[in-house]
Design a protein around this motif. Structure first.
Motif, PDB file in Angstrom:
ATOM      1  N   GLU A 154       0.842  -1.189   0.000  1.00  0.00           N
ATOM      2  CA  GLU A 154       0.000   0.000   0.000  1.00  0.00           C
ATOM      3  C   GLU A 154       0.878   1.240   0.000  1.00  0.00           C
ATOM      4  OE1 GLU A 154      -4.003  -1.480   2.381  1.00  0.00           O
ATOM      5  OE2 GLU A 154      -2.361  -0.621   3.547  1.00  0.00           O
ATOM      6  N   VAL A 155       0.296   2.363  -0.386  1.00  0.00           N
ATOM      7  CA  VAL A 155       0.991   3.654  -0.364  1.00  0.00           C
ATOM      8  C   VAL A 155       0.353   4.491   0.742  1.00  0.00           C
ATOM      9  CG1 VAL A 155       1.573   5.726  -1.659  1.00  0.00           C
ATOM     10  CG2 VAL A 155       1.511   3.506  -2.825  1.00  0.00           C
ATOM     11  N   TRP A 156       1.138   4.819   1.751  1.00  0.00           N
ATOM     12  CA  TRP A 156       0.654   5.592   2.895  1.00  0.00           C
ATOM     13  C   TRP A 156       1.238   6.998   2.826  1.00  0.00           C
ATOM     14  CZ3 TRP A 156      -0.393   3.035   8.226  1.00  0.00           C
ATOM     15  CH2 TRP A 156      -1.096   1.837   8.043  1.00  0.00           C
ATOM     16  N   THR A 157       0.405   7.975   3.136  1.00  0.00           N
ATOM     17  CA  THR A 157       0.866   9.365   3.228  1.00  0.00           C
ATOM     18  C   THR A 157       0.745   9.829   4.673  1.00  0.00           C
ATOM     19  OG1 THR A 157       0.257   9.910   0.951  1.00  0.00           O
ATOM     20  CG2 THR A 157       0.467  11.741   2.490  1.00  0.00           C
ATOM     21  N   PHE A 158       1.794  10.457   5.163  1.00  0.00           N
ATOM     22  CA  PHE A 158       1.831  10.980   6.529  1.00  0.00           C
ATOM     23  C   PHE A 158       1.988  12.493   6.471  1.00  0.00           C
ATOM     24  CE2 PHE A 158       3.673   6.733   6.422  1.00  0.00           C
ATOM     25  CZ  PHE A 158       2.994   6.076   7.435  1.00  0.00           C
ATOM     26  N   LEU A 159       1.467  13.164   7.477  1.00  0.00           N
ATOM     27  CA  LEU A 159       1.666  14.609   7.590  1.00  0.00           C
ATOM     28  C   LEU A 159       2.017  14.979   9.028  1.00  0.00           C
ATOM     29  CD1 LEU A 159      -0.868  16.111   9.186  1.00  0.00           C
ATOM     30  CD2 LEU A 159      -2.036  15.818   7.027  1.00  0.00           C
ATOM     31  N   ARG A 160       2.631  16.125   9.166  1.00  0.00           N
ATOM     32  CA  ARG A 160       2.915  16.657  10.499  1.00  0.00           C
ATOM     33  C   ARG A 160       2.898  18.171  10.417  1.00  0.00           C
ATOM     34  NH1 ARG A 160       9.436  15.332  11.030  1.00  0.00           N
ATOM     35  NH2 ARG A 160      10.090  16.668   9.283  1.00  0.00           N
ATOM     36  N   GLU A 161       2.330  18.771  11.423  1.00  0.00           N
ATOM     37  CA  GLU A 161       2.409  20.216  11.544  1.00  0.00           C
ATOM     38  C   GLU A 161       3.794  20.579  12.045  1.00  0.00           C
ATOM     39  OE1 GLU A 161       0.060  22.051  10.380  1.00  0.00           O
ATOM     40  OE2 GLU A 161      -1.288  20.357  10.029  1.00  0.00           O
ATOM     41  N   ARG A 162       4.225  21.792  11.767  1.00  0.00           N
ATOM     42  CA  ARG A 162       5.575  22.209  12.138  1.00  0.00           C
ATOM     43  C   ARG A 162       5.837  21.951  13.619  1.00  0.00           C
ATOM     44  NH1 ARG A 162       8.540  25.951   9.282  1.00  0.00           N
ATOM     45  NH2 ARG A 162       7.218  25.283   7.556  1.00  0.00           N
ATOM     46  N   GLY A 163       6.839  21.119  13.892  1.00  0.00           N
ATOM     47  CA  GLY A 163       7.206  20.791  15.257  1.00  0.00           C
ATOM     48  C   GLY A 163       6.371  19.684  15.883  1.00  0.00           C
ATOM     49  N   GLY A 164       5.406  19.121  15.155  1.00  0.00           N
ATOM     50  CA  GLY A 164       4.541  18.077  15.688  1.00  0.00           C
ATOM     51  C   GLY A 164       4.996  16.682  15.288  1.00  0.00           C
ATOM     52  N   ASN A 165       4.152  15.696  15.576  1.00  0.00           N
ATOM     53  CA  ASN A 165       4.437  14.310  15.246  1.00  0.00           C
ATOM     54  C   ASN A 165       3.761  13.928  13.933  1.00  0.00           C
ATOM     55  OD1 ASN A 165       5.867  13.875  17.711  1.00  0.00           O
ATOM     56  ND2 ASN A 165       3.922  13.553  18.771  1.00  0.00           N
ATOM     57  N   TRP A 166       4.312  12.923  13.281  1.00  0.00           N
ATOM     58  CA  TRP A 166       3.719  12.411  12.061  1.00  0.00           C
ATOM     59  C   TRP A 166       2.394  11.723  12.361  1.00  0.00           C
ATOM     60  CZ3 TRP A 166       5.339  13.815   7.414  1.00  0.00           C
ATOM     61  CH2 TRP A 166       6.674  14.180   7.216  1.00  0.00           C
ATOM     62  N   GLN A 167       1.422  11.906  11.471  1.00  0.00           N
ATOM     63  CA  GLN A 167       0.138  11.225  11.556  1.00  0.00           C
ATOM     64  C   GLN A 167      -0.231  10.664  10.185  1.00  0.00           C
ATOM     65  OE1 GLN A 167      -2.408  14.469  13.112  1.00  0.00           O
ATOM     66  NE2 GLN A 167      -2.704  13.202  14.918  1.00  0.00           N
ATOM     67  N   LEU A 168      -0.999   9.582  10.199  1.00  0.00           N
ATOM     68  CA  LEU A 168      -1.461   8.997   8.938  1.00  0.00           C
ATOM     69  C   LEU A 168      -2.499   9.926   8.302  1.00  0.00           C
ATOM     70  CD1 LEU A 168      -1.656   6.621   6.917  1.00  0.00           C
ATOM     71  CD2 LEU A 168      -3.446   5.681   8.388  1.00  0.00           C
TER      72      LEU A 168
END
Length: 312
Positions: A291-305
């Motif tokens: 699968e292809v997963w994309t993660f994001l994080r706000e500046r200074g935060g933790n990665w989330q799915l």
């Protein structure tokens, strides 16, 4: 009339035979995400991520997403959609059509189904609506692909980032096509999220999932868990093990970082009856999934799915 009645009966038989197959295919992918492509990739939601050695094919377009075409940043309002999902969708439209037809029949002095000429006419109307919806969805998918910008490309070998997992299997490797730099600690976070999200899903721990995924993905997971509870089953995903991973692309939009990675992993995906504990779907033997997963994080935060896409 006899020919029409025979045609309607034949099509009804075909649908009755095909529908269980469709449901069985959906049920076989009961793991996190249900085998669908769900979520958002920011401004690149409607662009295909570059292929990688882990996923050399293409990623499927999203079946479920809040993002609207032409979006340039942030999250938009939730979008109703899907074939069987939510209050809208195909089944909702059909139900509304049947209700309207029945009410018209009652208003004009007939029975519930007299408004459209009996059961055969209802079935014929159903088949017409299904055909129209199918053609419209195909046309929309073609139009989106026709206007989809490409984000493929590579960088010189000197700029490539490679990372091997410390756990002794597979790992991540790949290239970043944007200025955003993905470090070994980020790869470790992606691998950890893969296992933690599967575990939280198996435990139906929505509170934990809210810490690991975006609100959009949480809404999909909650809906899928509710459907499992309504069916009286529970899906257990165990033994998740990353085998190989590649970074497809990484970029920044305002204060938000995005990273899309292709992951091939093994897991045991089994669904049990809640009352008896009997295996009803899936298998207790390990299987491999890409699968292809994309993660994001706000500046200074933790990665989330942020998104899960199936591969072709």
């Amino acid at each position: 009339m006899q020919r029409t009645g025979g045609l309607v009966k034949a099509m009804a038989v075909i649908i009755s035979l095909a529908l269980p197959t469709v449901l069985a295919v959906s049920a076989a992918d009961a793991r996190v995400g249900g085998g669908l492509s769900s979520g958002s990739r920011g401004s690149r939601t409607f662009s295909a991520p570059p292929s990688t050695s882990t996923a050399p094919g293409t990623a499927s377009p999203f079946n479920r997403t809040y993002t609207q075409p032409g979006y340039n940043g942030g999250y938009s309002a939730p979008a109703r959609g899907g074939f069987f999902n939510g209050r809208g969708g195909l089944l909702g439209g059909l139900a509304a059509g049947f209700l309207g037809a029945g009410l018209l029949g009652m208003l004009f002095g007939g029975g519930l189904f007299s408004g459209i000429g009996g059961f055969s006419s209802i079935l014929g109307l159903l088949l017409q609506i299904v055909l129209i919806v199918f053609l419209v969805r195909m046309a929309m998918a073609w139009w989106q692909r026709r206007n989809m910008p490409a984000y493929a490309g590579t960088v010189p070998p000197s700029d490539q980032q490679n990372f091997r997992s410390n756990m002794g299997f597979g790992g991540f490797g790949g290239t970043s096509t944007t200025p955003l730099q993905i470090l070994p600690a980020d790869y470790e976070a992606f691998e950890r999220l893969l296992g933690d999200i599967q575990a939280a899903w198996s435990n139906e721990d929505v509170g934990r999932i809210r810490l690991l995924a975006t609100p959009e993905m949480v809404s999909y997971f909650e809906r899928d868990l509710e459907q499992n509870r309504a069916r009286g089953v529970i899906n257990k995903v165990t033994g998740t093990k990353l085998l190989q991973g590649d970074l497809a692309e990484a970029w920044r939009e305002g204060d938000t970082d995005f990273a899309t990675v292709a992951m091939r992993f093994s897991l045991v995906d089994a669904t049990f009856d809640r009352a008896s504990g009997r295996l009803v779907e899936g298998s207790e033997q390990p299987q491999q999934v890409t699968e292809v997963w994309t993660f994001l994080r706000e500046r200074g935060g933790n990665w989330q799915l942020s998104a899960i896409q199936q591969t072709n």
